[in-house]
Write an enzyme that holds these catalytic residues in place. Sequence first.
Site, PDB file in Angstrom:
ATOM      1  N   HIS A 170       0.864  -1.183   0.000  1.00 53.83           N
ATOM      2  CA  HIS A 170       0.000   0.000   0.000  1.00 53.83           C
ATOM      3  C   HIS A 170       0.905   1.238   0.000  1.00 53.83           C
ATOM      4  O   HIS A 170       1.871   1.292   0.780  1.00 53.83           O
ATOM      5  CB  HIS A 170      -0.916  -0.008   1.231  1.00 53.83           C
ATOM      6  CG  HIS A 170      -1.862   1.147   1.261  1.00 53.83           C
ATOM      7  ND1 HIS A 170      -2.987   1.201   0.465  1.00 53.83           N
ATOM      8  CD2 HIS A 170      -1.830   2.306   1.957  1.00 53.83           C
ATOM      9  CE1 HIS A 170      -3.611   2.360   0.677  1.00 53.83           C
ATOM     10  NE2 HIS A 170      -2.935   3.041   1.585  1.00 53.83           N
TER      11      HIS A 170
ATOM     12  N   ASP B 252      -6.835  -3.291   3.722  1.00 54.33           N
ATOM     13  CA  ASP B 252      -5.644  -2.627   4.299  1.00 54.33           C
ATOM     14  C   ASP B 252      -5.537  -2.699   5.817  1.00 54.33           C
ATOM     15  O   ASP B 252      -4.883  -1.859   6.428  1.00 54.33           O
ATOM     16  CB  ASP B 252      -5.639  -1.133   3.889  1.00 54.33           C
ATOM     17  CG  ASP B 252      -5.573  -0.971   2.377  1.00 54.33           C
ATOM     18  OD1 ASP B 252      -6.070   0.056   1.895  1.00 54.33           O
ATOM     19  OD2 ASP B 252      -5.036  -1.875   1.710  1.00 54.33           O
TER      20      ASP B 252
HETATM   21  C1  GRF Z   1       1.161   1.357  -6.564  1.00 52.46           C
HETATM   22  O1  GRF Z   1       1.177   2.650  -6.014  1.00 52.46           O
HETATM   23  C2  GRF Z   1       0.770   0.371  -5.505  1.00 52.46           C
HETATM   24  O2  GRF Z   1       1.138   0.771  -4.207  1.00 52.46           O
HETATM   25  C3  GRF Z   1      -0.703   0.376  -5.581  1.00 52.46           C
HETATM   26  O3  GRF Z   1      -0.945   0.348  -6.982  1.00 52.46           O
HETATM   27  C4  GRF Z   1       0.016   1.230  -7.591  1.00 52.46           C
HETATM   28  C5  GRF Z   1       0.473   0.703  -8.930  1.00 52.46           C
HETATM   29  O4  GRF Z   1       1.258  -0.423  -8.719  1.00 52.46           O
HETATM   30  N1  GRF Z   1      -1.270  -0.735  -4.856  1.00 52.46           N
HETATM   31  P1  GRF Z   1       1.954  -1.181  -9.986  1.00 52.46           P
HETATM   32  O5  GRF Z   1       2.814  -0.162 -10.724  1.00 52.46           O
HETATM   33  O6  GRF Z   1       0.826  -1.682 -10.888  1.00 52.46           O
HETATM   34  O7  GRF Z   1       2.767  -2.280  -9.389  1.00 52.46           O
END
Ligand code: GRF
Length: 214
Positions: free
Chosen positions: A114, A155
């Site tokens: 998160h 979460d």
């Molecule tokens: C990131 O900020 C992650 O923390 C949230 O989704 C966003 C994109 O993640 N859960 P990613 O680039 O698809 O791994």
Amino acid sequence: MTRKSPLSIAVFVSGTGSNLVSIYNEIQNGYLNAEIALVISNKSTAGGLMFAREKGITAIHISPNQYDDMSTYTEELLNLLKDHQVELVVLAGYLKMIPIAVVQMYKNKIINIHPALLPSFGGKGLYGKRVHQAVLDYGCKVSGATVHIVDEEYDTGGPVIQKCVPVLDDDTVETLASRVLEIEHQILPTAIQLFADGKISIQGRRVVTSRDEP
Ligand code: GRF
């Protein structure tokens, strides 16, 4: 005792999959003793699915929206995880709730990343850029990222690793998001390696890693 065989993980994505890429890279460079058994997304167009296919990793689009009832969807999800001998489920930018039956079957074996310091700025509806906007609107001086155990709510599971970043006076959502994302790409593979090394023990809400023990 450090394990010899790689930890079999399933990575769930909904978006670009940059966290999936960082996990893949850490495996490739020999840091992470894991194997990505499959990548799952609720979005057929997710970048993470395309990345997985390019690397020859099983990539599956499955969404609750495809099913008339949740029990069939849940059964399908459980079968996928079982058939691929998954030992740890990693939610990496995944935006759907994991069915309770899956959370129970994989109790303390599902982790999520998160982009804030939980319990602040977490919960239903707080994801992606909305998180960073809320941090800036509040006037926080620090933010960061949390890897946490997934339980039956959004979460709320115990943190495994948290790491801070400064919030600068001239930050925008974009500049803060990219600073936090850098941290995500560090702590998620580190958390997976702790599971691979069998260094994680759950004591109530506390997630204790062997290096923490006296
Ligand atoms: C990131 O900020 C992650 O923390 C949230 O989704 C966003 C994109 O993640 N859960 P990613 O680039 O698809 O791994």
